[in-house]
Design an enzyme around this catalytic site. Structure first.
Site, PDB file in Angstrom:
ATOM      1  CG  LEU A  40      88.683  98.734  11.748  1.00  0.00           C
ATOM      2  CD1 LEU A  40      88.131  99.401  10.497  1.00  0.00           C
ATOM      3  CD2 LEU A  40      90.184  98.939  11.843  1.00  0.00           C
ATOM      4  CG  ASP A  77      91.909  95.147  11.185  1.00  0.00           C
ATOM      5  OD1 ASP A  77      92.191  94.460  12.183  1.00  0.00           O
ATOM      6  OD2 ASP A  77      92.393  96.266  10.971  1.00  0.00           O
ATOM      7  CG  ASP A  86      73.229  99.775   2.101  1.00  0.00           C
ATOM      8  OD1 ASP A  86      72.283 100.584   2.070  1.00  0.00           O
ATOM      9  OD2 ASP A  86      73.286  98.841   2.917  1.00  0.00           O
TER      10      ASP A  86
END
Length: 266
Positions: free
Chosen positions: A81, A79, A177
């Protein structure tokens, strides 16, 4: 971008716009807008399908991560964003979300699959001994790849880990990370992207988040106070990403690694 026919069939539309996005050091990352107006992020690379499984597990614990719209070998669609400036409230939300992620207790340290940062392998075989995991799967994963002067000091550090790290901290689900570049702010919240997840000591994520800078104080209000002694453990956990950067990007990170070793006292 030429998307596979199977992917285009999945979305039922052709590509109208395609451009590169930042953050493609280890994978190719692109913004794609379809002709029907839908926007998405397309990532290709040797292990992005593993990333999709990490995102799915994080999502199960309600972590703010991008939705995986499609996944196959070496390709995932996420998706899109839109980015927005960070605020104290979105930083606080990140702290709360990370605390929620860390509240889950796994059954051991590691992950069901190995991973990698580019040419740097990340072995994830499960262990029930945290100092041994950090020594064998992280610091000493490939000592021959390090400069000799650093390799000898890292080996000394690894030998001392049983006295420096807790043996059995709660095995929290980690982003793995979590530096500032992997926190993506939208108008509504902060989203964690590009994970390298496994189960381990929660302080690993905190150490990474403070390696290249400091989060806004709103983050700490949301996360809460770490356990006593975490400042002493912080450079030990920062050592792994510093070694990764040294191997991937060269001698410019030599001073960071030696500075951490000096702080630790090895």
């Amino acid at each position: 971008m030429t998307l596979p026919i199977a992917v285009l069939d999945t979305f039922g539309s052709d590509v109208a716009e395609d451009r590169p996005l930042s953050g493609g050091d280890l994978s190719d990352v692109r913004y794609v807008r379809l002709q029907d107006g839908r926007e998405m992020v397309v990532k290709t690379g040797p292990l992005v399908h593993v990333e999709a499984r990490m995102l799915a597990e994080m999502a199960l614990l309600r972590a703010p991560v991008p939705s995986v719209l499609h996944a196959e070998h070496r390709l995932i669609v996420l998706d899109y964003l839109p980015e927005a400036p960070a605020t104290r409230e979105t930083w606080r939300g990140l702290g709360e979300a990370l605390a929620q992620l860390h509240s889950w207790a796994g059954t051991g340290y590691g992950w069901s699959e190995d991973y990698a940062f580019g040419s740097v392998p990340i072995p994830n075989e499960m262990s029930d001994d945290w100092p041994a995991f950090w020594a064998e799967r992280r610091l000493l994963a490939d000592p021959s790849a390090l400069p000799a002067d650093i390799a000898s000091r890292v080996e000394r550090l690894a030998a001392r880990l049983p006295e420096m790290l807790p043996r059995d901290p709660k095995p929290s689900l980690l982003h793995g990370d979590l530096w500032g570049g992997n926190v993506h702010f939208t108008a509504e919240r902060a989203v964690m992207i590009d994970p390298a997840s496994y189960y381990g000591h929660s302080e690993v994520d905190l150490a990474m988040l403070t390696l290249f800078g400091q989060p806004d104080e709103g983050f700490w209000r949301g996360y809460g106070k770490p356990d006593a002694g975490w400042e002493e453990r912080q450079p030990i956990y920062q050592m792994w990403p510093a070694l990764v950067h040294l191997r991937l990007f060269g001698g410019g990170y030599h001073a960071m690694v030696t500075g951490l070793l000096d702080r630790i006292g090895v």
